[in-house]
Write a protein that holds these residues in place. Structure first.
Motif, PDB file in Angstrom:
ATOM      1  N   ALA A 114       0.842  -1.197   0.000  1.00 33.01           N
ATOM      2  CA  ALA A 114       0.000   0.000   0.000  1.00 33.01           C
ATOM      3  C   ALA A 114       0.879   1.250   0.000  1.00 33.01           C
ATOM      4  CB  ALA A 114      -0.907  -0.007   1.225  1.00 33.01           C
ATOM      5  N   ILE A 115       1.954   1.213   0.758  1.00 27.64           N
ATOM      6  CA  ILE A 115       2.867   2.353   0.852  1.00 27.64           C
ATOM      7  C   ILE A 115       3.488   2.647  -0.511  1.00 27.64           C
ATOM      8  CG2 ILE A 115       5.056   3.150   1.879  1.00 27.64           C
ATOM      9  CD1 ILE A 115       4.236   1.580   4.442  1.00 27.64           C
ATOM     10  N   LYS A 116       3.920   1.593  -1.189  1.00 25.68           N
ATOM     11  CA  LYS A 116       4.586   1.767  -2.492  1.00 25.68           C
ATOM     12  C   LYS A 116       3.658   2.336  -3.564  1.00 25.68           C
ATOM     13  CE  LYS A 116       8.139  -1.658  -1.870  1.00 25.68           C
ATOM     14  NZ  LYS A 116       8.561  -3.036  -2.144  1.00 25.68           N
ATOM     15  N   LYS A 117       2.370   2.102  -3.414  1.00 20.15           N
ATOM     16  CA  LYS A 117       1.404   2.673  -4.366  1.00 20.15           C
ATOM     17  C   LYS A 117       1.044   4.105  -3.988  1.00 20.15           C
ATOM     18  CE  LYS A 117      -1.129  -1.385  -5.949  1.00 20.15           C
ATOM     19  NZ  LYS A 117      -1.647  -2.352  -4.976  1.00 20.15           N
ATOM     20  N   ARG A 118       0.817   4.297  -2.699  1.00 19.87           N
ATOM     21  CA  ARG A 118       0.254   5.557  -2.235  1.00 19.87           C
ATOM     22  C   ARG A 118       1.264   6.717  -2.203  1.00 19.87           C
ATOM     23  NH1 ARG A 118      -4.490   8.425  -1.560  1.00 19.87           N
ATOM     24  NH2 ARG A 118      -4.395   9.649   0.342  1.00 19.87           N
ATOM     25  N   VAL A 119       2.479   6.467  -1.738  1.00 16.97           N
ATOM     26  CA  VAL A 119       3.439   7.572  -1.562  1.00 16.97           C
ATOM     27  C   VAL A 119       3.754   8.273  -2.889  1.00 16.97           C
ATOM     28  CG1 VAL A 119       5.733   8.256  -0.723  1.00 16.97           C
ATOM     29  CG2 VAL A 119       4.344   6.632   0.598  1.00 16.97           C
ATOM     30  N   PRO A 120       4.070   7.531  -3.962  1.00 11.81           N
ATOM     31  CA  PRO A 120       4.336   8.230  -5.232  1.00 11.81           C
ATOM     32  C   PRO A 120       3.128   9.028  -5.726  1.00 11.81           C
ATOM     33  CG  PRO A 120       5.140   5.983  -5.328  1.00 11.81           C
ATOM     34  CD  PRO A 120       4.324   6.094  -4.070  1.00 11.81           C
ATOM     35  N   TYR A 121       1.932   8.509  -5.491  1.00 16.27           N
ATOM     36  CA  TYR A 121       0.710   9.215  -5.897  1.00 16.27           C
ATOM     37  C   TYR A 121       0.593  10.556  -5.161  1.00 16.27           C
ATOM     38  CZ  TYR A 121      -4.252  10.384  -6.023  1.00 16.27           C
ATOM     39  OH  TYR A 121      -5.431  11.060  -6.146  1.00 16.27           O
ATOM     40  N   ILE A 122       0.813  10.520  -3.860  1.00 14.85           N
ATOM     41  CA  ILE A 122       0.694  11.738  -3.048  1.00 14.85           C
ATOM     42  C   ILE A 122       1.807  12.744  -3.389  1.00 14.85           C
ATOM     43  CG2 ILE A 122       0.852  12.646  -0.665  1.00 14.85           C
ATOM     44  CD1 ILE A 122      -1.858  11.476  -1.214  1.00 14.85           C
ATOM     45  N   LEU A 123       3.023  12.240  -3.633  1.00 15.56           N
ATOM     46  CA  LEU A 123       4.125  13.151  -3.996  1.00 15.56           C
ATOM     47  C   LEU A 123       3.841  13.830  -5.335  1.00 15.56           C
ATOM     48  CD1 LEU A 123       7.303  11.237  -2.773  1.00 15.56           C
ATOM     49  CD2 LEU A 123       6.161  13.211  -1.717  1.00 15.56           C
ATOM     50  N   GLU A 124       3.228  13.094  -6.235  1.00 16.12           N
ATOM     51  CA  GLU A 124       2.810  13.662  -7.526  1.00 16.12           C
ATOM     52  C   GLU A 124       1.774  14.771  -7.294  1.00 16.12           C
ATOM     53  OE1 GLU A 124       3.972  12.207 -10.603  1.00 16.12           O
ATOM     54  OE2 GLU A 124       3.078  14.039 -11.456  1.00 16.12           O
ATOM     55  N   LEU A 125       0.818  14.473  -6.418  1.00 19.66           N
ATOM     56  CA  LEU A 125      -0.256  15.422  -6.110  1.00 19.66           C
ATOM     57  C   LEU A 125       0.276  16.756  -5.590  1.00 19.66           C
ATOM     58  CD1 LEU A 125      -3.451  15.626  -5.791  1.00 19.66           C
ATOM     59  CD2 LEU A 125      -3.086  14.919  -3.427  1.00 19.66           C
ATOM     60  N   VAL A 126       1.327  16.713  -4.749  1.00 19.07           N
ATOM     61  CA  VAL A 126       1.874  17.963  -4.201  1.00 19.07           C
ATOM     62  C   VAL A 126       3.022  18.504  -5.055  1.00 19.07           C
ATOM     63  CG1 VAL A 126       1.156  17.378  -1.839  1.00 19.07           C
ATOM     64  CG2 VAL A 126       3.506  16.869  -2.581  1.00 19.07           C
ATOM     65  N   GLY A 127       3.263  17.874  -6.202  1.00 15.11           N
ATOM     66  CA  GLY A 127       4.277  18.371  -7.139  1.00 15.11           C
ATOM     67  C   GLY A 127       5.709  18.108  -6.727  1.00 15.11           C
ATOM     68  N   LEU A 128       5.935  17.010  -6.019  1.00 14.09           N
ATOM     69  CA  LEU A 128       7.296  16.719  -5.547  1.00 14.09           C
ATOM     70  C   LEU A 128       7.819  15.368  -6.021  1.00 14.09           C
ATOM     71  CD1 LEU A 128       7.292  17.933  -1.828  1.00 14.09           C
ATOM     72  CD2 LEU A 128       8.450  18.995  -3.765  1.00 14.09           C
ATOM     73  N   ALA A 129       7.214  14.827  -7.074  1.00  9.91           N
ATOM     74  CA  ALA A 129       7.628  13.494  -7.534  1.00  9.91           C
ATOM     75  C   ALA A 129       9.130  13.449  -7.827  1.00  9.91           C
ATOM     76  CB  ALA A 129       6.832  13.110  -8.773  1.00  9.91           C
ATOM     77  N   ASP A 130       9.670  14.546  -8.365  1.00 10.19           N
ATOM     78  CA  ASP A 130      11.092  14.549  -8.728  1.00 10.19           C
ATOM     79  C   ASP A 130      12.020  14.807  -7.536  1.00 10.19           C
ATOM     80  OD1 ASP A 130      10.074  17.119  -8.513  1.00 10.19           O
ATOM     81  OD2 ASP A 130      11.445  17.946  -9.999  1.00 10.19           O
ATOM     82  N   LYS A 131      11.457  15.025  -6.360  1.00  8.63           N
ATOM     83  CA  LYS A 131      12.289  15.297  -5.172  1.00  8.63           C
ATOM     84  C   LYS A 131      12.254  14.138  -4.178  1.00  8.63           C
ATOM     85  CE  LYS A 131      12.872  19.748  -6.306  1.00  8.63           C
ATOM     86  NZ  LYS A 131      14.166  20.402  -6.533  1.00  8.63           N
ATOM     87  N   ALA A 132      11.677  13.019  -4.590  1.00  8.29           N
ATOM     88  CA  ALA A 132      11.442  11.898  -3.663  1.00  8.29           C
ATOM     89  C   ALA A 132      12.694  11.465  -2.911  1.00  8.29           C
ATOM     90  CB  ALA A 132      10.841  10.710  -4.414  1.00  8.29           C
ATOM     91  N   GLN A 133      13.839  11.505  -3.563  1.00  8.22           N
ATOM     92  CA  GLN A 133      15.068  11.012  -2.917  1.00  8.22           C
ATOM     93  C   GLN A 133      15.887  12.105  -2.242  1.00  8.22           C
ATOM     94  OE1 GLN A 133      15.126   7.944  -2.409  1.00  8.22           O
ATOM     95  NE2 GLN A 133      13.533   7.479  -3.893  1.00  8.22           N
ATOM     96  N   ASP A 134      15.390  13.346  -2.266  1.00 12.22           N
ATOM     97  CA  ASP A 134      16.101  14.431  -1.589  1.00 12.22           C
ATOM     98  C   ASP A 134      15.832  14.384  -0.085  1.00 12.22           C
ATOM     99  OD1 ASP A 134      16.828  15.182  -4.087  1.00 12.22           O
ATOM    100  OD2 ASP A 134      15.884  17.162  -4.048  1.00 12.22           O
TER     101      ASP A 134
END
Ligand code: ADP
Ligand code: ADP
Length: 228
Positions: A114-134
């Motif tokens: 569930a975490i692996k599906k949800r976290v990328p979705y939420i990061l996309e929603l707040v516009g931070l998909a490209d900062k996930a590893q920062d």
């Protein structure tokens, strides 16, 4: 949904009347700004909603739970219905953006799938998909606040409570944060924002509750609210 009926709060330690006979209702799906001078009672209002403090008198219902008689053991159930955003972000500096958000899901026992599906979705929603590893220290204040918003949202709360969310970020970014909260509100989440920034509040045309000296002195959906 939030309902206050004749709520007063007197702090026993110093006898300060922080809230005085407050009655109001905030419906599910609303977006509301809470404004007022320093010391007016805004934090006390939020603390009562989160059940960090109990009222001295009156009744409080939040998401169908009666708070004035709620047992301590039930408080975590209440907290799970709300996502909280703080002025100072409160991110974990050793964790990446991804991990900060994932951690909120781990804390409530969500499974890895569930975490692996949800976290990328939420990061996309707040516009931070490209900062996930920062790490938080590599981000601007506005970006850190978006991580904090992602963390507040990830467990799908009924309401978001934001306490001075733009207090530590520059004005252009501030508008974006409130805009993002407004987008989240449009998807059905109730949003409550405490802020000092009157100009920002005006530009959104939402309901504004003004607290002064522990009392609600204005509650209006237009921009004619009392500026103190
Ligand atoms: P605001 O968030 O609008 O600045 P607060 O709710 O923090 O206002 O404070 C309202 C009043 O209650 C102030 O006079 C403040 O000093 C007092 N107060 C707030 N928290 C406490 C506390 N824990 N103990 C005693 N007095 C408090
Ligand atoms: P585990 O299954 O051991 O919990 P994961 O394989 O989910 O670990 O993730 C390992 C690391 O890879 C995480 O700490 C995270 O930083 C990163 N990661 C995993 N999935 C994503 C993703 N979709 N986007 C960005 N980073 C990710």
């Amino acid at each position: 949904m939030i309902e206050f009926n004749n709520v007063s709060k007197v702090y026993a330690s110093n006898g300060v009347h922080a809230l005085d006979n407050v009655s109001l209702k905030i419906d599910k799906g609303e977006m509301v700004f809470i404004v007022g001078a320093s010391g007016a009672g805004k934090s006390t209002f939020l603390k009562l909603i989160m059940r960090e403090e109990k009222p001295t008198s009156g009744s409080i219902i939040v998401n169908n739970m009666h708070l004035e008689k709620m047992r301590r053991g039930k408080v975590p159930y209440l907290r799970r219905t709300m996502g909280i955003v703080f002025q100072d972000f409160r991110l974990i500096s050793k964790m990446t953006v991804y991990e900060n958000v994932a951690f909120a899901m781990r804390c409530v026992g969500k499974k890895n799938d569930a975490i692996k599906k949800r976290v990328p979705y939420i990061l996309e929603l707040v516009g931070l998909a490209d900062k996930a590893q920062d790490h938080p220290s590599e981000l601007s204040g506005g970006e850190q606040q978006r991580v904090s918003l992602a963390r507040a949202l990830v467990n799908n709360p009924e309401m978001i409570i934001a306490d001075e969310p733009t207090g530590n970020i520059d004005p252009e970014m501030s508008y974006e944060i409130i805009e993002l909260l407004s987008e989240i509100n449009k998807r059905g989440t109730t949003v409550l924002i405490v802020t000092h920034e009157h100009e920002l509040v005006k530009s959104f045309g939402k309901r504004v509750i003004t607290i002064d000296d522990g009392r609600v002195v204005s509650d209006t959906a237009d921009d004619r609210f009392v500026v103190i």
